[in-house]
Motif scaffolding. Sequence first.
Motif, PDB file in Angstrom:
ATOM      1  N   GLU A   7       0.864  -1.178   0.000  1.00 29.71           N
ATOM      2  CA  GLU A   7       0.000   0.000   0.000  1.00 29.71           C
ATOM      3  C   GLU A   7       0.903   1.230   0.000  1.00 29.71           C
ATOM      4  N   VAL A   8       0.594   2.183  -0.875  1.00 33.85           N
ATOM      5  CA  VAL A   8       1.392   3.394  -1.014  1.00 33.85           C
ATOM      6  C   VAL A   8       0.539   4.591  -0.627  1.00 33.85           C
ATOM      7  N   GLN A   9       1.120   5.478   0.164  1.00 35.51           N
ATOM      8  CA  GLN A   9       0.466   6.727   0.534  1.00 35.51           C
ATOM      9  C   GLN A   9       1.246   7.875  -0.075  1.00 35.51           C
ATOM     10  N   VAL A  10       0.535   8.904  -0.511  1.00 32.67           N
ATOM     11  CA  VAL A  10       1.172  10.106  -1.038  1.00 32.67           C
ATOM     12  C   VAL A  10       0.738  11.274  -0.166  1.00 32.67           C
ATOM     13  N   ARG A  11       1.714  12.071   0.242  1.00 29.47           N
ATOM     14  CA  ARG A  11       1.468  13.179   1.164  1.00 29.47           C
ATOM     15  C   ARG A  11       2.462  14.292   0.878  1.00 29.47           C
ATOM     16  N   ILE A  72      10.336   5.940   2.103  1.00 33.86           N
ATOM     17  CA  ILE A  72      10.056   6.807   0.958  1.00 33.86           C
ATOM     18  C   ILE A  72      10.352   6.045  -0.328  1.00 33.86           C
ATOM     19  N   LEU A  73       9.328   5.982  -1.188  1.00 33.64           N
ATOM     20  CA  LEU A  73       9.423   5.264  -2.452  1.00 33.64           C
ATOM     21  C   LEU A  73       9.639   6.195  -3.634  1.00 33.64           C
ATOM     22  N   GLY A  74       9.433   7.487  -3.412  1.00 32.18           N
ATOM     23  CA  GLY A  74       9.636   8.452  -4.480  1.00 32.18           C
ATOM     24  C   GLY A  74       9.091   9.803  -4.086  1.00 32.18           C
ATOM     25  N   TYR A  75       9.336  10.778  -4.965  1.00 33.17           N
ATOM     26  CA  TYR A  75       8.790  12.113  -4.736  1.00 33.17           C
ATOM     27  C   TYR A  75       8.615  12.831  -6.063  1.00 33.17           C
ATOM     28  N   ALA A  76       7.724  13.820  -6.045  1.00 34.29           N
ATOM     29  CA  ALA A  76       7.492  14.690  -7.195  1.00 34.29           C
ATOM     30  C   ALA A  76       7.496  16.125  -6.695  1.00 34.29           C
ATOM     31  N   THR A  77       7.994  17.022  -7.534  1.00 37.42           N
ATOM     32  CA  THR A  77       8.017  18.431  -7.167  1.00 37.42           C
ATOM     33  C   THR A  77       7.548  19.302  -8.321  1.00 37.42           C
ATOM     34  N   GLY A 105       3.816   2.053 -10.717  1.00 38.25           N
ATOM     35  CA  GLY A 105       2.829   3.118 -10.796  1.00 38.25           C
ATOM     36  C   GLY A 105       3.044   4.245  -9.803  1.00 38.25           C
ATOM     37  N   ILE A 106       4.170   4.249  -9.112  1.00 34.85           N
ATOM     38  CA  ILE A 106       4.419   5.265  -8.093  1.00 34.85           C
ATOM     39  C   ILE A 106       4.601   6.645  -8.731  1.00 34.85           C
ATOM     40  N   GLY A 107       5.281   6.708  -9.858  1.00 37.01           N
ATOM     41  CA  GLY A 107       5.420   7.984 -10.559  1.00 37.01           C
ATOM     42  C   GLY A 107       4.059   8.554 -10.934  1.00 37.01           C
ATOM     43  N   SER A 108       3.150   7.710 -11.384  1.00 34.48           N
ATOM     44  CA  SER A 108       1.801   8.165 -11.727  1.00 34.48           C
ATOM     45  C   SER A 108       1.044   8.649 -10.497  1.00 34.48           C
ATOM     46  N   LEU A 109       1.164   7.927  -9.392  1.00 37.36           N
ATOM     47  CA  LEU A 109       0.515   8.373  -8.149  1.00 37.36           C
ATOM     48  C   LEU A 109       1.044   9.742  -7.728  1.00 37.36           C
ATOM     49  N   LEU A 110       2.348   9.908  -7.817  1.00 33.20           N
ATOM     50  CA  LEU A 110       2.960  11.175  -7.420  1.00 33.20           C
ATOM     51  C   LEU A 110       2.513  12.321  -8.322  1.00 33.20           C
TER      52      LEU A 110
END
Length: 172
Positions: A7-11, A72-77, A105-110
Amino acid sequence: MATGHTEVQVRPGSEDDLKALTDLYNHYVRETPITFDTEPFTPEERRPWLLSHPEDGPYRLRVATDADSQEILGYATSGPYRPKPAYATSVETTVYVAPHAGRRGIGSLLYASLFDALAGEDVHRAYAAVAQPNEASARLHARFGFRHVGTYREVGRKFGRYWDVAWYERRL
């Protein structure tokens, strides 16, 4: 959201993330041409970057974490496109995913989270610079409505060779 087995959460990102975000970015500095930084950073050197992404406004930091471990699995800015005032309604966006977390799909979620956060801001265009070759990033940007607008040839030198950078834009 579940991706693969986790399960991935984005915050929004926070100061507590500084070391992990620096470590993730430094992987790309040391191992890839994806960023044109050539020397790894300390967390203290990266602090101004982190603090330049508040929880509101056009410059955001979104972080994807494993719901169980909080890794942390990734980040977007989103950040300033150029420093001159007339560019204020344009942002440059970027995504970094942990090497072991790719293709989930983490990049898409971000990006979805980032663009949702920007929806209420006075931002007209998003731009993304993608060192070439990078088919995964090209697909991600196309999925989010970016279109290729040009390529700078041999614009950066890293690891003893020159790299092209493709530019993409998206209306917001």
